[in-house]
Design an enzyme around this catalytic site. Structure first.
Site, PDB file in Angstrom:
ATOM      1  N   SER A   1       0.837  -1.195   0.000  1.00 30.76           N
ATOM      2  CA  SER A   1       0.000   0.000   0.000  1.00 30.76           C
ATOM      3  C   SER A   1       0.871   1.244   0.000  1.00 30.76           C
ATOM      4  O   SER A   1       1.609   1.513   0.951  1.00 30.76           O
ATOM      5  CB  SER A   1      -0.915   0.001   1.229  1.00 30.76           C
ATOM      6  OG  SER A   1      -1.551   1.262   1.314  1.00 30.76           O
TER       7      SER A   1
ATOM      8  N   HIS B   1      -1.403  -1.346  -4.180  1.00 27.45           N
ATOM      9  CA  HIS B   1      -2.647  -0.877  -3.562  1.00 27.45           C
ATOM     10  C   HIS B   1      -2.589   0.649  -3.417  1.00 27.45           C
ATOM     11  O   HIS B   1      -1.644   1.195  -2.841  1.00 27.45           O
ATOM     12  CB  HIS B   1      -2.786  -1.561  -2.197  1.00 27.45           C
ATOM     13  CG  HIS B   1      -4.085  -1.318  -1.507  1.00 27.45           C
ATOM     14  ND1 HIS B   1      -5.237  -2.005  -1.796  1.00 27.45           N
ATOM     15  CD2 HIS B   1      -4.414  -0.467  -0.499  1.00 27.45           C
ATOM     16  CE1 HIS B   1      -6.225  -1.603  -1.008  1.00 27.45           C
ATOM     17  NE2 HIS B   1      -5.749  -0.658  -0.209  1.00 27.45           N
TER      18      HIS B   1
ATOM     19  N   ASP C   1      -4.671   3.937  -2.067  1.00 27.59           N
ATOM     20  CA  ASP C   1      -5.756   4.364  -1.184  1.00 27.59           C
ATOM     21  C   ASP C   1      -6.173   5.800  -1.482  1.00 27.59           C
ATOM     22  O   ASP C   1      -5.417   6.729  -1.225  1.00 27.59           O
ATOM     23  CB  ASP C   1      -5.298   4.286   0.273  1.00 27.59           C
ATOM     24  CG  ASP C   1      -5.115   2.860   0.743  1.00 27.59           C
ATOM     25  OD1 ASP C   1      -6.098   2.105   0.748  1.00 27.59           O
ATOM     26  OD2 ASP C   1      -3.972   2.489   1.096  1.00 27.59           O
TER      27      ASP C   1
ATOM     28  N   MET D   1      -8.603   8.772  -0.457  1.00 25.63           N
ATOM     29  CA  MET D   1      -9.421   9.211   0.693  1.00 25.63           C
ATOM     30  C   MET D   1      -9.889  10.644   0.485  1.00 25.63           C
ATOM     31  O   MET D   1      -9.142  11.465  -0.045  1.00 25.63           O
ATOM     32  CB  MET D   1      -8.584   9.154   1.975  1.00 25.63           C
ATOM     33  CG  MET D   1      -7.998   7.791   2.264  1.00 25.63           C
ATOM     34  SD  MET D   1      -7.059   7.840   3.794  1.00 25.63           S
ATOM     35  CE  MET D   1      -6.430   6.169   3.834  1.00 25.63           C
TER      36      MET D   1
ATOM     37  N   HIS E   1      -8.331   1.491  -3.997  1.00 23.11           N
ATOM     38  CA  HIS E   1      -9.275   1.375  -2.882  1.00 23.11           C
ATOM     39  C   HIS E   1      -9.885   2.761  -2.643  1.00 23.11           C
ATOM     40  O   HIS E   1      -9.210   3.661  -2.139  1.00 23.11           O
ATOM     41  CB  HIS E   1      -8.494   0.870  -1.645  1.00 23.11           C
ATOM     42  CG  HIS E   1      -9.312   0.753  -0.408  1.00 23.11           C
ATOM     43  ND1 HIS E   1      -8.732   0.521   0.839  1.00 23.11           N
ATOM     44  CD2 HIS E   1     -10.647   0.810  -0.181  1.00 23.11           C
ATOM     45  CE1 HIS E   1      -9.684   0.446   1.747  1.00 23.11           C
ATOM     46  NE2 HIS E   1     -10.853   0.632   1.160  1.00 23.11           N
TER      47      HIS E   1
ATOM     48  N   MET F   1     -12.029   5.270  -0.776  1.00 27.90           N
ATOM     49  CA  MET F   1     -12.687   5.607   0.492  1.00 27.90           C
ATOM     50  C   MET F   1     -13.277   6.995   0.321  1.00 27.90           C
ATOM     51  O   MET F   1     -12.817   7.979   0.909  1.00 27.90           O
ATOM     52  CB  MET F   1     -11.669   5.539   1.635  1.00 27.90           C
ATOM     53  CG  MET F   1     -11.299   4.102   1.997  1.00 27.90           C
ATOM     54  SD  MET F   1      -9.727   3.973   2.886  1.00 27.90           S
ATOM     55  CE  MET F   1      -8.613   3.913   1.502  1.00 27.90           C
TER      56      MET F   1
ATOM     57  N   MET G   1     -11.640  -5.047   5.890  1.00 27.04           N
ATOM     58  CA  MET G   1     -10.855  -4.050   6.613  1.00 27.04           C
ATOM     59  C   MET G   1     -10.557  -4.598   8.014  1.00 27.04           C
ATOM     60  O   MET G   1     -11.478  -4.849   8.794  1.00 27.04           O
ATOM     61  CB  MET G   1     -11.615  -2.727   6.719  1.00 27.04           C
ATOM     62  CG  MET G   1     -11.888  -2.030   5.387  1.00 27.04           C
ATOM     63  SD  MET G   1     -10.441  -1.819   4.322  1.00 27.04           S
ATOM     64  CE  MET G   1      -9.382  -0.824   5.379  1.00 27.04           C
TER      65      MET G   1
ATOM     66  N   GLY H   1      -8.784   4.769   6.967  1.00 32.54           N
ATOM     67  CA  GLY H   1      -8.446   6.185   7.072  1.00 32.54           C
ATOM     68  C   GLY H   1      -6.968   6.450   7.326  1.00 32.54           C
ATOM     69  O   GLY H   1      -6.449   7.486   6.933  1.00 32.54           O
ATOM     70  N   PHE H   2      -6.317   5.490   7.970  1.00 29.70           N
ATOM     71  CA  PHE H   2      -4.919   5.718   8.336  1.00 29.70           C
ATOM     72  C   PHE H   2      -4.111   4.429   8.235  1.00 29.70           C
ATOM     73  O   PHE H   2      -4.645   3.346   8.488  1.00 29.70           O
ATOM     74  CB  PHE H   2      -4.824   6.241   9.780  1.00 29.70           C
ATOM     75  CG  PHE H   2      -5.581   7.507   9.986  1.00 29.70           C
ATOM     76  CD1 PHE H   2      -4.989   8.739   9.703  1.00 29.70           C
ATOM     77  CD2 PHE H   2      -6.903   7.487  10.417  1.00 29.70           C
ATOM     78  CE1 PHE H   2      -5.705   9.920   9.862  1.00 29.70           C
ATOM     79  CE2 PHE H   2      -7.631   8.658  10.577  1.00 29.70           C
ATOM     80  CZ  PHE H   2      -7.031   9.881  10.304  1.00 29.70           C
ATOM     81  N   GLY H   3      -2.833   4.589   7.919  1.00 34.30           N
ATOM     82  CA  GLY H   3      -1.917   3.460   7.952  1.00 34.30           C
ATOM     83  C   GLY H   3      -1.394   3.277   9.367  1.00 34.30           C
ATOM     84  O   GLY H   3      -1.641   4.111  10.246  1.00 34.30           O
ATOM     85  N   GLY H   4      -0.715   2.181   9.586  1.00 34.27           N
ATOM     86  CA  GLY H   4      -0.016   1.974  10.851  1.00 34.27           C
ATOM     87  C   GLY H   4      -0.886   1.690  12.056  1.00 34.27           C
ATOM     88  O   GLY H   4      -0.449   1.849  13.193  1.00 34.27           O
TER      89      GLY H   4
ATOM     90  N   ASP I   1      -6.922  -5.801   4.765  1.00 34.10           N
ATOM     91  CA  ASP I   1      -6.278  -4.492   4.691  1.00 34.10           C
ATOM     92  C   ASP I   1      -6.256  -3.849   6.073  1.00 34.10           C
ATOM     93  O   ASP I   1      -7.309  -3.556   6.647  1.00 34.10           O
ATOM     94  CB  ASP I   1      -7.064  -3.622   3.697  1.00 34.10           C
ATOM     95  CG  ASP I   1      -6.389  -2.292   3.407  1.00 34.10           C
ATOM     96  OD1 ASP I   1      -5.266  -2.059   3.897  1.00 34.10           O
ATOM     97  OD2 ASP I   1      -6.993  -1.482   2.670  1.00 34.10           O
ATOM     98  N   GLY I   2      -5.038  -3.640   6.586  1.00 32.57           N
ATOM     99  CA  GLY I   2      -4.873  -2.939   7.863  1.00 32.57           C
ATOM    100  C   GLY I   2      -4.161  -3.783   8.903  1.00 32.57           C
ATOM    101  O   GLY I   2      -4.647  -4.838   9.292  1.00 32.57           O
ATOM    102  N   GLY I   3      -2.993  -3.332   9.304  1.00 28.63           N
ATOM    103  CA  GLY I   3      -2.254  -4.034  10.349  1.00 28.63           C
ATOM    104  C   GLY I   3      -1.724  -5.395   9.928  1.00 28.63           C
ATOM    105  O   GLY I   3      -1.505  -6.266  10.771  1.00 28.63           O
TER     106      GLY I   3
ATOM    107  N   GLY J   1       0.983  -1.762   4.175  1.00 29.70           N
ATOM    108  CA  GLY J   1       1.636  -0.475   4.024  1.00 29.70           C
ATOM    109  C   GLY J   1       2.894  -0.415   4.863  1.00 29.70           C
ATOM    110  O   GLY J   1       4.015  -0.652   4.374  1.00 29.70           O
ATOM    111  N   SER J   2       2.727  -0.151   6.163  1.00 28.70           N
ATOM    112  CA  SER J   2       3.887   0.019   7.048  1.00 28.70           C
ATOM    113  C   SER J   2       4.807  -1.191   7.089  1.00 28.70           C
ATOM    114  O   SER J   2       6.022  -1.039   7.200  1.00 28.70           O
ATOM    115  CB  SER J   2       3.454   0.337   8.481  1.00 28.70           C
ATOM    116  OG  SER J   2       2.117   0.692   8.538  1.00 28.70           O
TER     117      SER J   2
HETATM  118  C1  DX5 Z   1      -6.262   2.205   5.523  1.00 31.00           C
HETATM  119  C2  DX5 Z   1      -5.849   1.812   4.133  1.00 31.00           C
HETATM  120  C3  DX5 Z   1      -4.766   0.818   4.109  1.00 31.00           C
HETATM  121  C4  DX5 Z   1      -3.461   1.246   4.753  1.00 31.00           C
HETATM  122  C5  DX5 Z   1      -2.918   0.048   5.468  1.00 31.00           C
HETATM  123  O1  DX5 Z   1      -7.439   2.900   5.475  1.00 31.00           O
HETATM  124  O2  DX5 Z   1      -6.953   1.247   3.452  1.00 31.00           O
HETATM  125  O3  DX5 Z   1      -4.540   0.302   2.798  1.00 31.00           O
HETATM  126  O4  DX5 Z   1      -2.514   1.737   3.842  1.00 31.00           O
HETATM  127  O5  DX5 Z   1      -1.825   0.422   6.207  1.00 31.00           O
HETATM  128  P1  DX5 Z   1      -1.054  -0.547   7.212  1.00 31.00           P
HETATM  129  O6  DX5 Z   1      -0.629  -1.748   6.406  1.00 31.00           O
HETATM  130  O7  DX5 Z   1       0.084   0.286   7.669  1.00 31.00           O
HETATM  131  O8  DX5 Z   1      -2.009  -0.912   8.296  1.00 31.00           O
HETATM  132 ZN    ZN Z   2      -6.558   0.257   1.522  1.00 33.06          ZN
END
Ligand code: DX5
Ligand code: ZN
Length: 224
Positions: free
Chosen positions: A7, A30, A32, A34, A63, A65, A134, A139-142, A172-174, A194-195
Site C-alpha cells: 500500500s 494498492h 488508497d 481518501m 481502494h 474511500m 478491513m 483512514g490511516f496506515g499503521g 487491509d490494515g495491520g 503499508g507500514s
Molecule cells: C487504511 C488503508 C490501508 C493502509 C494500510 O485505510 O486502506 O490500505 O494503507 O496500512 P497498514 O498496512 O500500515 O495498516
Molecule cells: Zn486500503
C-alpha cells in the site's frame, strides 16, 4: 501463495516513483484514495495514479474511500486502475456501482468495514471479483490489527466457496509477518500491507517475509 499488495500510503510521498519501483516484485500495487468525508483523512487522487501508471507493471488496485463514489469511477479507470474497490457502507446502490466498474473494463472489489457484518455482501457474490476485509477502521496506515475480524474472514471464505466463483479475499490494515499467518489460515488470499513493507529498508525482503509467513487455508483445512 497469497497475492501481496503493497500500500503506497506508507511510502515516502516525496519520491513515489522510486518507492513504487522498490516493490516491483509484488504483482499488485494498492492505492488508497481518501476524501476527508467518508474517512477522516485525505490522501491522493486520480492525477497521482495517472502519473504513476506508466512507471509500473503491477496491477493497480485502487481502494476508494470516498462518498459519493459513482461520479468518480470513470476518472479512476481512466487514470489507470485495473481494480476498483468501493465500500459497501454508505452505498445504497452497490449493485449498480459494481455494474459500472465492470462496464469500465475493471475488476470490481467491495471493501467491508469492521462494524459491518459479512452478510452485507450476500447479494453481490455473483458479481464481485475482490472482497477486501478491513482489519482496521479505514483512514490511516499503521493501525493495530483487529483480531475480531478473523471470524468475518472465515465466514466470507465460506461464502466464496459456496459461490463457486474465483473471488480474491483480501485483508487491509495491520497486516505484517505476525498477522499474516492468522489471516491466511482464516482464508485470505490477498494481503495489503503499508507500514510492514514501506516501513522497512529492504522492501524485497519485506515482501518475501510476508509470503513466507503465510499459512494457506488449504493446509490449515486439511488438519481440521
Ligand atoms: C487504511 C488503508 C490501508 C493502509 C494500510 O485505510 O486502506 O490500505 O494503507 O496500512 P497498514 O498496512 O500500515 O495498516
Ligand atoms: Zn486500503
Amino acid at each position: 501463495m497469497p497475492i501481496i499488495a503493497p500500500s503506497l500510503l506508507a511510502a515516502d510521498f516525496s519520491n513515489l516513483r522510486h518507492e513504487m519501483g522498490s516493490v516491483a516484485e509484488a504483482p499488485w500495487l494498492h492505492l488508497d484514495v481518501m476524501d476527508g468525508h467518508f474517512v477522516p483523512n485525505i490522501s491522493f487522487g486520480m492525477p497521482v495514479i495517472k502519473a504513476l501508471r506508466p512507471h509500473s507493471r503491477a496491477r493497480f488496485d485502487v481502494h476508494l474511500m470516498i462518498e459519493p463514489v459513482d461520479p468518480y469511477l470513470a476518472a479512476v479507470a481512466e487514470a489507470g486502475a485495473d481494480h476498483i474497490t468501493v465500500h459497501v457502507e454508505g452505498n445504497a446502490h452497490l449493485h449498480r456501482t459494481l455494474q459500472s466498474i465492470h462496464a469500465l473494463g475493471c475488476k470490481a472489489g467491495v471493501a467491508i468495514c469492521p462494524a459491518t457484518p459479512p452478510e452485507a455482501l450476500s447479494e453481490v457474490m455473483d458479481m464481485v471479483d475482490i472482497i477486501l476485509v478491513m482489519t482496521v477502521n479505514p483512514g490511516f496506515g499503521g493501525q493495530k490489527f483487529l483480531h475480531g475480524q478473523l471470524a468475518k474472514i472465515r465466514t466470507l471464505a465460506g461464502m466464496i466457496r459456496q459461490s463457486g466463483r474465483d473471488i480474491v479475499l483480501g485483508v487491509d490494515g495491520g497486516i505484517d509477518e505476525t498477522t499474516t499467518p492468522l489471516v491466511t489460515e482464516a482464508g485470505a488470499t490477498m494481503l495489503v500491507a503499508g507500514s510492514a513493507i514501506f516501513g522497512k529498508d529492504d522492501r524485497r525482503a519485506a515482501v518475501e517475509g510476508m509470503r513466507a509467513a503465510a499459512r494457506p487455508a488449504v493446509l490449515a483445512a486439511s488438519g481440521e
